[in-house]
Design an enzyme around this catalytic site. Structure first.
Site, PDB file in Angstrom:
ATOM      1  N   GLY A   6       3.092  -1.247   4.261  1.00  0.00           N
ATOM      2  CA  GLY A   6       3.145   0.184   3.946  1.00  0.00           C
ATOM      3  C   GLY A   6       4.568   0.612   3.621  1.00  0.00           C
ATOM      4  N   GLY A   7       5.269   1.118   4.622  1.00  0.00           N
ATOM      5  CA  GLY A   7       6.604   1.690   4.440  1.00  0.00           C
ATOM      6  C   GLY A   7       7.574   0.814   3.659  1.00  0.00           C
TER       7      GLY A   7
ATOM      8  N   HIS B 255      -9.333   1.129   5.481  1.00  0.00           N
ATOM      9  CA  HIS B 255      -8.005   1.248   6.081  1.00  0.00           C
ATOM     10  C   HIS B 255      -8.082   2.121   7.336  1.00  0.00           C
ATOM     11  CE1 HIS B 255      -3.811   2.352   6.656  1.00  0.00           C
ATOM     12  NE2 HIS B 255      -3.543   1.217   6.031  1.00  0.00           N
TER      13      HIS B 255
ATOM     14  N   ASN C  56       0.863  -1.179   0.000  1.00  0.00           N
ATOM     15  CA  ASN C  56       0.000   0.000   0.000  1.00  0.00           C
ATOM     16  C   ASN C  56       0.905   1.236   0.000  1.00  0.00           C
ATOM     17  OD1 ASN C  56      -1.824   2.038   0.503  1.00  0.00           O
ATOM     18  ND2 ASN C  56      -2.356   1.352   2.581  1.00  0.00           N
ATOM     19  N   TRP C  57       0.921   1.927  -1.118  1.00  0.00           N
ATOM     20  CA  TRP C  57       1.815   3.084  -1.239  1.00  0.00           C
ATOM     21  C   TRP C  57       1.244   4.349  -0.596  1.00  0.00           C
ATOM     22  CZ3 TRP C  57       3.780   2.425  -7.018  1.00  0.00           C
ATOM     23  CH2 TRP C  57       4.739   1.397  -7.037  1.00  0.00           C
ATOM     24  N   LYS C  58      -0.004   4.290  -0.145  1.00  0.00           N
ATOM     25  CA  LYS C  58      -0.644   5.443   0.526  1.00  0.00           C
ATOM     26  C   LYS C  58      -0.483   6.713  -0.328  1.00  0.00           C
ATOM     27  CE  LYS C  58       0.022   3.095   4.882  1.00  0.00           C
ATOM     28  NZ  LYS C  58       0.134   3.125   6.330  1.00  0.00           N
TER      29      LYS C  58
ATOM     30  N   GLY D 256       3.028   1.953  10.851  1.00  0.00           N
ATOM     31  CA  GLY D 256       3.995   3.037  10.674  1.00  0.00           C
ATOM     32  C   GLY D 256       4.786   3.366  11.932  1.00  0.00           C
TER      33      GLY D 256
ATOM     34  N   GLU E 122      -5.011  -5.021  10.824  1.00  0.00           N
ATOM     35  CA  GLU E 122      -3.957  -4.021  11.003  1.00  0.00           C
ATOM     36  C   GLU E 122      -4.178  -3.295  12.331  1.00  0.00           C
ATOM     37  OE1 GLU E 122      -2.021  -2.734   7.046  1.00  0.00           O
ATOM     38  OE2 GLU E 122      -3.824  -1.535   7.275  1.00  0.00           O
TER      39      GLU E 122
ATOM     40  N   GLU F  52      -6.374   4.493   8.320  1.00  0.00           N
ATOM     41  CA  GLU F  52      -6.261   5.938   8.084  1.00  0.00           C
ATOM     42  C   GLU F  52      -7.581   6.522   7.577  1.00  0.00           C
ATOM     43  OE1 GLU F  52      -2.734   5.355   5.776  1.00  0.00           O
ATOM     44  OE2 GLU F  52      -1.762   4.718   7.644  1.00  0.00           O
TER      45      GLU F  52
ATOM     46  N   SER G 221       3.895  -2.523  10.225  1.00  0.00           N
ATOM     47  CA  SER G 221       5.353  -2.642  10.339  1.00  0.00           C
ATOM     48  C   SER G 221       5.885  -4.009   9.897  1.00  0.00           C
ATOM     49  CB  SER G 221       5.813  -2.287  11.758  1.00  0.00           C
ATOM     50  OG  SER G 221       5.437  -0.959  12.077  1.00  0.00           O
TER      51      SER G 221
HETATM   52  P1  13P Z   1       3.422   0.132   7.681  1.00  0.00           P
HETATM   53  O1  13P Z   1       3.879  -1.149   7.020  1.00  0.00           O
HETATM   54  O2  13P Z   1       4.164   1.326   7.227  1.00  0.00           O
HETATM   55  O3  13P Z   1       3.337  -0.025   9.162  1.00  0.00           O
HETATM   56  O4  13P Z   1       1.902   0.368   7.173  1.00  0.00           O
HETATM   57  C1  13P Z   1       0.978  -0.639   7.286  1.00  0.00           C
HETATM   58  C2  13P Z   1      -0.241  -0.271   6.541  1.00  0.00           C
HETATM   59  O5  13P Z   1      -0.978   0.599   6.948  1.00  0.00           O
HETATM   60  C3  13P Z   1      -0.513  -0.952   5.266  1.00  0.00           C
HETATM   61  O6  13P Z   1      -1.804  -0.684   4.812  1.00  0.00           O
END
Ligand code: 13P
Length: 251
Positions: free
Chosen positions: A234-235, A95, A10-12, A173, A167, A97, A213
């Site tokens: 994510g990251g 998600h 997920n590149w957000k 993050g 999640e 967020e 993470s």
């Molecule tokens: P991180 O891997 O950066 O913790 O993010 C997880 C995430 O929200 C994937 O959708």
């Protein structure tokens, strides 16, 4: 029951078109083992370019959210039909967020999920508790409300297409991964719940991903647990080397 693993990136809200295109190319060059699925969710602006960059690769394309109508006066929304048109086959929905920054409710998330199913996108329903909820022993209650709320009205005949992503908000993050025991405990709970909601053989086909993470150095142990069917990253999906390593977990 053996489920096909899914590693999802997920590149957000990251990457310009050019950056997304070259990262997608670099990741695709790393290859995807035949026994698993891999997926990328770029920002909307880069979707067409990434789709093109992924030609010839088995990498799947997903949206980070979706509307539920084919078209109409819905400023700022994106139609599932438009997403299919640009090459998406999956959709991340609910998600953390979206829930916590943008106030999306289980009811709204359910509309998005129903729209995805109606127009042929595979929904990845994200659920997760906050740290306060975990510390107050509310984890299972919160997850059950989010799961049942997000899946309201979804029939058994459609349930085999679902993907669930657990999640925990406190692990996103933050560099703080849930332990593999914590993850397995929650995934087993979700599997039992899905078996109450749907026919058993259908519930046992639903993939449950873990997100929060996930990194090259913890993916192998997480993926070795019985009910962990993949990762939502994510990251670590923003760098070719680390995402390629995660795609190649346990190899
Ligand atoms: P991180 O891997 O950066 O913790 O993010 C997880 C995430 O929200 C994937 O959708």
């Amino acid at each position: 029951m053996k489920r096909r693993p899914l590693i999802a990136g997920n590149w957000k809200m990251h990457l310009t078109i050019g950056e997304a295109e070259s990262l997608a190319r670099a990741i695709a060059r790393g290859g995807i083992p035949a026994d698993r699925d891999a997926m990328l969710a770029p920002p909307y602006t880069a979707m067409a370019a990434v789709n093109k960059a992924l030609q010839g690769s088995s990498m799947l394309l997903a949206s980070q959210n979706n509307g539920w109508e084919e078209k109409g006066a819905f400023t700022g929304e994106i139609s599932p039909v438009m997403l299919k048109d640009v090459g998406c086959s999956m959709a991340i929905i609910g998600h953390s967020e979206r829930r916590h920054i943008f106030g999306e409710s289980d009811q709204l998330i359910n509309k998005r999920l129903s729209g995805a199913l109606k127009y042929g996108l595979v929904p990845i329903l994200c659920i997760g508790e906050t740290l306060e909820e975990r510390e107050a022993n509310q984890t299972f209650k919160v997850l059950e409300t989010q799961l049942r709320g997000g899946l309201t009205g979804v029939a058994s005949s459609e349930a085999d297409k679902l993907v669930i992503a657990y999640e925990p908000v406190w692990a996103i993050g933050t560099g703080k991964t849930a332990s593999e025991d914590q993850v397995q405990e929650v995934h087993a709970f979700l599997r039992t719940l899905l078996k109450k909601m749907y026919e058993k053989d259908i519930a046992s086909q639903i993939r449950i991903l873990y997100g929060g993470s996930v990194k090259p150095d913890n993916v192998d142990v997480l993926m070795s647990r019985e009910d962990v069917d993949g990762a939502l990253v994510g990251g670590a999906a923003l760098q070719a080397e680390s995402f390629i390593r995660i795609i190649h977990f346990n190899q």
